[in-house]
Design an enzyme around this catalytic site. Structure first.
Site, PDB file in Angstrom:
ATOM      1  N   ASN A 250     -15.029  -1.692   5.693  1.00  0.00           N
ATOM      2  CA  ASN A 250     -14.110  -1.616   4.558  1.00  0.00           C
ATOM      3  C   ASN A 250     -13.807  -3.005   4.003  1.00  0.00           C
ATOM      4  O   ASN A 250     -13.983  -3.271   2.821  1.00  0.00           O
ATOM      5  CB  ASN A 250     -12.816  -0.904   4.982  1.00  0.00           C
ATOM      6  CG  ASN A 250     -11.748  -0.986   3.902  1.00  0.00           C
ATOM      7  OD1 ASN A 250     -10.975  -1.923   3.862  1.00  0.00           O
ATOM      8  ND2 ASN A 250     -11.745  -0.024   2.992  1.00  0.00           N
TER       9      ASN A 250
ATOM     10  N   SER B 226      -0.412  -0.993   1.044  1.00  0.00           N
ATOM     11  CA  SER B 226       0.182   0.077   1.848  1.00  0.00           C
ATOM     12  C   SER B 226       1.663   0.215   1.497  1.00  0.00           C
ATOM     13  O   SER B 226       2.198   1.325   1.423  1.00  0.00           O
ATOM     14  CB  SER B 226       0.057  -0.235   3.335  1.00  0.00           C
ATOM     15  OG  SER B 226      -1.194   0.188   3.824  1.00  0.00           O
TER      16      SER B 226
ATOM     17  N   LYS C  34       0.982  -1.758  15.663  1.00  0.00           N
ATOM     18  CA  LYS C  34      -0.450  -1.441  15.676  1.00  0.00           C
ATOM     19  C   LYS C  34      -0.696  -0.348  16.688  1.00  0.00           C
ATOM     20  O   LYS C  34       0.070  -0.197  17.654  1.00  0.00           O
ATOM     21  CB  LYS C  34      -1.268  -2.671  16.059  1.00  0.00           C
ATOM     22  CG  LYS C  34      -2.687  -2.647  15.542  1.00  0.00           C
ATOM     23  CD  LYS C  34      -2.777  -3.125  14.094  1.00  0.00           C
ATOM     24  CE  LYS C  34      -4.190  -3.109  13.573  1.00  0.00           C
ATOM     25  NZ  LYS C  34      -4.276  -3.766  12.263  1.00  0.00           N
TER      26      LYS C  34
END
Ligand code: NAD
Length: 410
Positions: A220, A349, A105
């Site tokens: 989102n 992803s 991250k």
């Protein structure tokens, strides 16, 4: 009282799962520590000619199962413990979802709403340059998170490609379609939330059709979840963003709200037929499904006993603390944990990364179908182990993930 530290939640959850699996510390101790943490300073030339220096991080929690993978957050509260916790959750999420990634991250301590587009672009360019020695398609692959999206990912690709001397689309996911992005990626996290909400309702012998829903955070994840849950005929009656919470017991006009938000507006300025409620009222509303889709630590020891939703589906990462989890469990509230509920984003992803590496692009229908299969399979395995071991869905998800990680390190 000690301050909330999300990494403590990570450690507590790992310990519980390790005990349940009968592991000795020597088998899992290493998984409690991020493999690598990079802290960078980010000098940015502001529009008025001054220079401001921001703080940024990239944490690689684990590469045991593949390249580390995880988003980049732009938010004023970003700090190293938060980024480390988010990186660790990615490790467990990828393991539960069965995709060949570890967890990482990144984050920058900045309020992106206070910067111009040019300033944000320059910030992204310097941040990318400073983390470029440790990211790459085979090592560590960023993606969007709170405060970032396709445009930031595109700037990241451009900067990284310039440094490397060749177009390197696979260095990040969540890119705009037409710039190496995958169809369906923008919707994928919310779609995964909807798939797991539906599956959980089904497993509980309830229907999604007609179920009442409250969503915290219309970004989102929350916005798409609200949209897709409405398409499943659930009734979204309360939603919020950072500025306000709105409520209509007859069901909100989600399409209209999303258009309003997409135009750059905040809910405090929405003039539709709604009542204003507090954040506390939204979280404690008597609904069938609560989707916390904003930030960590929203359901904690102070409000857990007041939660009345029957089912919580964690769109956000870490919205429920360990202490709150115990209270919810005692009160019979089912929680679909973040590492399962919002895994649709990273699964898609992975699809984007595969498409980039093969230079072969899939239809939206194919993406959505593969996503549905992957998320449903993950849900099924978590539900089954939780029932078998008589533990919560979070504990079940961690049992699956930790077992894979320990086996990988043996
Ligand atoms: P985003 O920036 O698109 O949206 C965040 C939303 O939360 C905004 O509507 C914002 O106004 C709202 N918000 C912020 N603080 C709030 C508060 N105190 N109360 C109510 N609302 C508040 O971010 P996002 O990408 O939707 O991410 C949301 C969460 O989902 C984060 O925890 C993130 O880590 C997680 N997540 C995101 C993805 C992804 O693909 N984007 C994938 C998995 C998990």
């Amino acid at each position: 009282m000690s301050a909330y530290n999300p990494y403590d939640n990570v450690l507590a959850t790992i310990e519980t799962a390790a005990k349940q699996l009968g592991y000795s510390p020597s088998e899992y101790e290493h998984i409690k520590y991020p493999e690598r943490t990079l802290q960078v300073s980010i000098p940015v030339r502001m529009d008025d000619g001054s220079v401001r220096v921001f703080e940024g991080y990239r944490v690689q929690h684990s590469t045991l199962r593949g390249p580390s993978k995880g988003g980049i957050r732009y938010h004023q509260d970003v700090n190293q413990d938060e980024v480390s916790a988010l990186a660790a959750w990615m490790t467990f999420k990828c393991a539960v979802a069965g995709i060949p990634y570890g967890g990482g991250k990144g984050g920058v301590t900045v309020d992106p709403t206070k910067l111009s587009k040019g300033e944000l672009k320059r910030l992204t360019e310097v941040f990318t340059e400073r983390i470029s020695p440790i990211i790459g398609p085979e090592t560590d692959i960023p993606a969007p998170d709170v405060g970032t999206g396709g445009e930031v990912m595109n700037w990241l690709v451009e900067t990284y490609s310039r440094l490397r001397g060749e177009l390197t689309l696979g260095v990040t996911t969540g890119k705009p379609v037409g710039k190496g992005g995958s169809l369906g990626r923008v919707e994928a996290t919310g779609r995964g939330v909807t798939i797991t909400a539906k599956a959980a309702m089904q497993a509980l012998g309830r229907e999604i059709r007609g179920a009442t829903v409250a969503v915290q955070g219309m970004g989102n994840v929350g916005g798409i979840s609200a949209k897709l849950l409405t398409e499943e005929r659930a009734k979204v009656i309360a939603v919020s963003d950072v500025s306000d919470c709105i409520y209509n017991p007859a069901g909100l006009d989600i399409e209209g709200l999303l258009t309003f938000i997409a135009d750059g507006n905040l809910l405090k300025d929405y003039t539709g037929d709604v009542e204003r409620i507090s954040s506390k009222e939204l979280l404690e509303m008597d609904v069938d499904i609560l989707v916390p889709a904003a930030l960590e630590n929203m359901i904690n020891k102070d409000n857990a006993a007041n939660i009345r939703a029957k089912l919580i589906v964690e769109g956000a990462n870490g919205p429920v603390t360990v202490e709150a989890d115990a209270v919810l469990e005692q009160n019979g509230i089912i929680v679909v944990p973040d590492i399962l509920a919002n895994c649709g984003g990273v699964v898609c992803s992975y699809f984007e990364w595969l498409q980039n590496l093969a230079d072969d692009y899939w239809t939206e229908q194919a993406v959505n179908q593969k996503l549905e299969e992957a998320v449903s399979a993950a849900f099924k395995s978590v539900w089954e182990i939780s029932a078998e071991q008589n533990v919560s869905l979070r504990a079940g998800a961690y049992l699956i993930a930790l077992k894979k990680l320990v086996e990988e390190s043996a």
